[in-house]
Design a protein around this motif. Structure first.
Motif, PDB file in Angstrom:
ATOM      1  N   LEU A  96     -14.641   7.072 -11.623  1.00 61.56           N
ATOM      2  CA  LEU A  96     -15.615   8.140 -11.883  1.00 61.56           C
ATOM      3  C   LEU A  96     -16.850   7.988 -11.008  1.00 61.56           C
ATOM      4  N   GLY A  97     -17.261   6.758 -10.762  1.00 59.55           N
ATOM      5  CA  GLY A  97     -18.416   6.516  -9.909  1.00 59.55           C
ATOM      6  C   GLY A  97     -18.183   6.959  -8.480  1.00 59.55           C
ATOM      7  N   PHE A  98     -16.935   6.988  -8.073  1.00 59.81           N
ATOM      8  CA  PHE A  98     -16.607   7.516  -6.748  1.00 59.81           C
ATOM      9  C   PHE A  98     -16.369   9.023  -6.802  1.00 59.81           C
ATOM     10  N   GLY A  99     -15.611   9.470  -7.776  1.00 62.14           N
ATOM     11  CA  GLY A  99     -15.171  10.863  -7.823  1.00 62.14           C
ATOM     12  C   GLY A  99     -16.253  11.880  -8.102  1.00 62.14           C
ATOM     13  N   GLY A 141     -12.038   6.757  -0.196  1.00 61.61           N
ATOM     14  CA  GLY A 141     -10.957   6.888  -1.167  1.00 61.61           C
ATOM     15  C   GLY A 141      -9.787   5.978  -0.844  1.00 61.61           C
ATOM     16  N   THR A 142      -9.507   5.823   0.437  1.00 59.32           N
ATOM     17  CA  THR A 142      -8.447   4.912   0.851  1.00 59.32           C
ATOM     18  C   THR A 142      -8.810   3.479   0.502  1.00 59.32           C
ATOM     19  N   LEU A 143     -10.043   3.093   0.767  1.00 55.89           N
ATOM     20  CA  LEU A 143     -10.495   1.742   0.417  1.00 55.89           C
ATOM     21  C   LEU A 143     -10.478   1.514  -1.096  1.00 55.89           C
ATOM     22  N   LEU A 144     -10.854   2.527  -1.859  1.00 57.70           N
ATOM     23  CA  LEU A 144     -10.814   2.424  -3.319  1.00 57.70           C
ATOM     24  C   LEU A 144      -9.383   2.240  -3.804  1.00 57.70           C
ATOM     25  N   THR A 145      -8.458   2.984  -3.237  1.00 56.60           N
ATOM     26  CA  THR A 145      -7.052   2.857  -3.618  1.00 56.60           C
ATOM     27  C   THR A 145      -6.532   1.461  -3.296  1.00 56.60           C
ATOM     28  N   ARG A 146      -6.868   0.965  -2.130  1.00 60.21           N
ATOM     29  CA  ARG A 146      -6.435  -0.390  -1.757  1.00 60.21           C
ATOM     30  C   ARG A 146      -7.000  -1.421  -2.718  1.00 60.21           C
ATOM     31  N   ARG A 147      -8.246  -1.220  -3.139  1.00 65.42           N
ATOM     32  CA  ARG A 147      -8.872  -2.153  -4.066  1.00 65.42           C
ATOM     33  C   ARG A 147      -8.194  -2.121  -5.425  1.00 65.42           C
ATOM     34  N   LEU A 182       0.819  -1.203   0.000  1.00 60.11           N
ATOM     35  CA  LEU A 182       0.000   0.000   0.000  1.00 60.11           C
ATOM     36  C   LEU A 182       0.857   1.258   0.000  1.00 60.11           C
ATOM     37  N   THR A 183       1.906   1.278   0.791  1.00 58.02           N
ATOM     38  CA  THR A 183       2.739   2.473   0.834  1.00 58.02           C
ATOM     39  C   THR A 183       3.566   2.638  -0.435  1.00 58.02           C
ATOM     40  N   SER A 184       3.715   1.574  -1.209  1.00 60.31           N
ATOM     41  CA  SER A 184       4.463   1.702  -2.447  1.00 60.31           C
ATOM     42  C   SER A 184       3.727   2.563  -3.466  1.00 60.31           C
ATOM     43  N   THR A 185       2.407   2.754  -3.308  1.00 59.63           N
ATOM     44  CA  THR A 185       1.671   3.605  -4.243  1.00 59.63           C
ATOM     45  C   THR A 185       2.099   5.063  -4.119  1.00 59.63           C
ATOM     46  N   ALA A 186       2.639   5.450  -2.992  1.00 55.61           N
ATOM     47  CA  ALA A 186       3.092   6.827  -2.818  1.00 55.61           C
ATOM     48  C   ALA A 186       4.309   7.112  -3.689  1.00 55.61           C
ATOM     49  N   VAL A 225       2.892   8.184 -14.740  1.00 56.73           N
ATOM     50  CA  VAL A 225       2.420   7.212 -15.731  1.00 56.73           C
ATOM     51  C   VAL A 225       1.826   5.990 -15.032  1.00 56.73           C
ATOM     52  N   GLN A 226       2.501   5.497 -14.003  1.00 58.41           N
ATOM     53  CA  GLN A 226       1.996   4.344 -13.264  1.00 58.41           C
ATOM     54  C   GLN A 226       0.692   4.678 -12.547  1.00 58.41           C
ATOM     55  N   ARG A 227       0.609   5.865 -11.995  1.00 58.31           N
ATOM     56  CA  ARG A 227      -0.610   6.289 -11.305  1.00 58.31           C
ATOM     57  C   ARG A 227      -1.776   6.389 -12.284  1.00 58.31           C
ATOM     58  N   GLN A 228      -1.524   6.901 -13.482  1.00 57.21           N
ATOM     59  CA  GLN A 228      -2.574   7.015 -14.483  1.00 57.21           C
ATOM     60  C   GLN A 228      -3.019   5.632 -14.960  1.00 57.21           C
ATOM     61  N   ARG A 229      -2.084   4.699 -15.118  1.00 52.68           N
ATOM     62  CA  ARG A 229      -2.448   3.328 -15.493  1.00 52.68           C
ATOM     63  C   ARG A 229      -3.322   2.686 -14.421  1.00 52.68           C
ATOM     64  N   LEU A 230      -2.993   2.939 -13.169  1.00 50.44           N
ATOM     65  CA  LEU A 230      -3.767   2.396 -12.064  1.00 50.44           C
ATOM     66  C   LEU A 230      -5.208   2.913 -12.107  1.00 50.44           C
TER      67      LEU A 230
END
Length: 66
Positions: A29-32, A56-62, A6-10, A15-20
């Motif tokens: 979009l359904g969350f945002g 948002g944290t749960l969405l990121t983990r998912r 999880l902390t590796s996402t920081a 580019v990697q963040r956009q792919r995620l």
């Protein structure tokens, strides 16, 4: 999921963040979009902001787990 994963996402590049985020755009979009609209209402934002942060944290983990 371990905390290292999880902390590796920081440390993701842009580019990697956009792919995620592009893996499941309807989920993002359904969350945002509803979160943005509900946070624009002043009275609701006081109650909704901590809930949106946790969601948002749960969405990121998912998304990272996929």
């Amino acid at each position: 999921m371990t905390s290292n994963r999880l902390t590796s996402t920081a440390r993701l590049s842009d580019v990697q963040r956009q792919r995620l985020l592009c893996r499941d755009p309807w989920l993002v979009l359904g969350f945002g979009v509803p979160t943005f609209l509900l946070l624009s209402i002043p009275a609701l934002s006081l109650l909704l902001f901590p809930i949106a942060t946790a969601a948002g944290t749960l969405l990121t983990r998912r998304l990272v787990a996929r």
